[in-house]
Design a protein around this motif. Structure first.
Motif, PDB file in Angstrom:
ATOM      1  N   GLY A   1      18.414   6.738  50.240  1.00 22.50           N
ATOM      2  CA  GLY A   1      17.341   5.861  50.692  1.00 22.50           C
ATOM      3  C   GLY A   1      16.982   4.868  49.603  1.00 22.50           C
ATOM      4  N   ILE A   2      16.500   3.737  50.013  1.00 20.11           N
ATOM      5  CA  ILE A   2      16.212   2.652  49.076  1.00 20.11           C
ATOM      6  C   ILE A   2      14.978   2.942  48.234  1.00 20.11           C
ATOM      7  N   ASN A   3      13.933   3.436  48.863  1.00 18.50           N
ATOM      8  CA  ASN A   3      12.690   3.658  48.122  1.00 18.50           C
ATOM      9  C   ASN A   3      12.776   4.806  47.125  1.00 18.50           C
ATOM     10  N   SER A   4      13.736   5.698  47.312  1.00 13.58           N
ATOM     11  CA  SER A   4      13.860   6.821  46.375  1.00 13.58           C
ATOM     12  C   SER A   4      14.801   6.514  45.211  1.00 13.58           C
ATOM     13  N   ILE A   5      15.454   5.365  45.240  1.00 16.25           N
ATOM     14  CA  ILE A   5      16.372   4.973  44.160  1.00 16.25           C
ATOM     15  C   ILE A   5      15.814   3.754  43.449  1.00 16.25           C
ATOM     16  N   GLY A   6      15.581   3.912  42.163  1.00 19.64           N
ATOM     17  CA  GLY A   6      15.098   2.794  41.360  1.00 19.64           C
ATOM     18  C   GLY A   6      16.239   2.092  40.645  1.00 19.64           C
ATOM     19  N   ILE A   7      15.923   0.974  40.098  1.00 18.40           N
ATOM     20  CA  ILE A   7      16.903   0.187  39.339  1.00 18.40           C
ATOM     21  C   ILE A   7      17.504   1.010  38.195  1.00 18.40           C
ATOM     22  N   ASN A   8      16.669   1.807  37.545  1.00 22.34           N
ATOM     23  CA  ASN A   8      17.168   2.608  36.416  1.00 22.34           C
ATOM     24  C   ASN A   8      18.238   3.599  36.841  1.00 22.34           C
ATOM     25  N   GLU A   9      18.129   4.141  38.055  1.00 26.95           N
ATOM     26  CA  GLU A   9      19.151   5.060  38.567  1.00 26.95           C
ATOM     27  C   GLU A   9      20.462   4.309  38.812  1.00 26.95           C
ATOM     28  N   VAL A  10      20.375   3.107  39.348  1.00 27.26           N
ATOM     29  CA  VAL A  10      21.574   2.291  39.578  1.00 27.26           C
ATOM     30  C   VAL A  10      22.247   1.988  38.241  1.00 27.26           C
ATOM     31  N   ILE A  11      21.444   1.641  37.254  1.00 27.11           N
ATOM     32  CA  ILE A  11      21.973   1.336  35.915  1.00 27.11           C
ATOM     33  C   ILE A  11      22.632   2.571  35.311  1.00 27.11           C
ATOM     34  N   LYS A  12      21.956   3.704  35.406  1.00 27.88           N
ATOM     35  CA  LYS A  12      22.473   4.960  34.828  1.00 27.88           C
ATOM     36  C   LYS A  12      23.808   5.351  35.454  1.00 27.88           C
ATOM     37  N   VAL A  13      23.866   5.352  36.787  1.00 28.79           N
ATOM     38  CA  VAL A  13      25.085   5.780  37.474  1.00 28.79           C
ATOM     39  C   VAL A  13      26.227   4.786  37.271  1.00 28.79           C
ATOM     40  N   SER A  14      25.919   3.510  37.261  1.00 30.46           N
ATOM     41  CA  SER A  14      26.978   2.495  37.096  1.00 30.46           C
ATOM     42  C   SER A  14      27.438   2.355  35.654  1.00 30.46           C
ATOM     43  N   GLY A  15      26.544   2.710  34.722  1.00 34.59           N
ATOM     44  CA  GLY A  15      26.876   2.548  33.309  1.00 34.59           C
ATOM     45  C   GLY A  15      26.794   1.116  32.833  1.00 34.59           C
ATOM     46  N   VAL A  16      26.123   0.265  33.607  1.00 31.08           N
ATOM     47  CA  VAL A  16      25.987  -1.155  33.276  1.00 31.08           C
ATOM     48  C   VAL A  16      24.585  -1.399  32.714  1.00 31.08           C
ATOM     49  N   ALA A  17      24.482  -2.259  31.744  1.00 31.24           N
ATOM     50  CA  ALA A  17      23.201  -2.534  31.089  1.00 31.24           C
ATOM     51  C   ALA A  17      22.214  -3.221  32.031  1.00 31.24           C
ATOM     52  N   LYS A  18      20.936  -2.955  31.797  1.00 30.98           N
ATOM     53  CA  LYS A  18      19.862  -3.550  32.609  1.00 30.98           C
ATOM     54  C   LYS A  18      19.925  -5.073  32.585  1.00 30.98           C
TER      55      LYS A  18
END
Length: 183
Positions: free
Chosen positions: A20-37
């Motif tokens: 779900g979109i509301n349960s995933i923050g930008i920091n989680e996307v960054i962490k899982v992708s390994g790409v810098a903010k």
């Protein structure tokens, strides 16, 4: 498209679709992708922008898949059989380009965004209209009633299969109902 942008987008889509979109923050996307903010924000202005691009990516993937599935249908019976058996393949995990079945990303996203005038809600509506238009283009005769029934049963099948896991029964019942309307 840059590799990092594509990685961010693919990661976001997978996380948003699964959790779900509301349960995933930008920091989680960054962490899982390994790409810098900083890299994320150089490609996407905001989380909403990332969500919109994820919706676009899913739309293109789904439409290409559906067009390929329906390409050789020549009559309404073939359209109904092909559409609903293709959906069953998706529900059962046999359509790798669509990934693990977790309901409809557009329905799920719409449920999380209550402002029907938002860009995100509008894009979800656009997707549904495009799917409807594709199905309509494959009908061998112009029947608004049959088109409405196919589209409503398709949405109901997706939602019911997600909620119950009973894909075979859902597909069988949908096709049976549509066969009666087809006559």
């Amino acid at each position: 498209m840059s590799k990092k942008r594509d990685l961010l987008l693919s990661t976001a889509l997978e996380l948003f679709y699964r959790h779900g979109i509301n349960s995933i923050g930008i920091n989680e996307v960054i962490k899982v992708s390994g790409v810098a903010k900083k890299t994320l924000y150089s490609h996407f202005n905001s989380k909403e922008d990332l969500v919109l691009r994820a919706l676009e990516k899913r739309h293109l993937t789904f439409m290409q898949w559906l067009e390929a599935k329906l390409e050789n249908t020549t009559n309404n019976s073939e359209l109904i059989d092909t559409l609903f058996h293709s959906l069953k393949g998706w529900f059962d995990g046999d359509e790798p380009e669509l990934g693990h079945f977790n309901g409809c990303f557009f329905i799920n996203t719409s449920a999380e965004f209550h402002d029907a005038k938002s860009e995100i809600s509008s894009y979800c509506s656009f997707h549904k209209a495009q799917v409807r238009q594709l199905i309509q283009s494959k009908l061998s005769e112009d029947s608004e009633d049959l088109l409405n029934a196919i589209c409503l049963l398709k949405e109901g099948a997706i939602t019911t299969a997600y909620m119950t896991g009973a894909s075979s029964e859902v597909i069988e019942n949908s096709v049976k109902i549509l066969r009666r309307l087809e006559c």
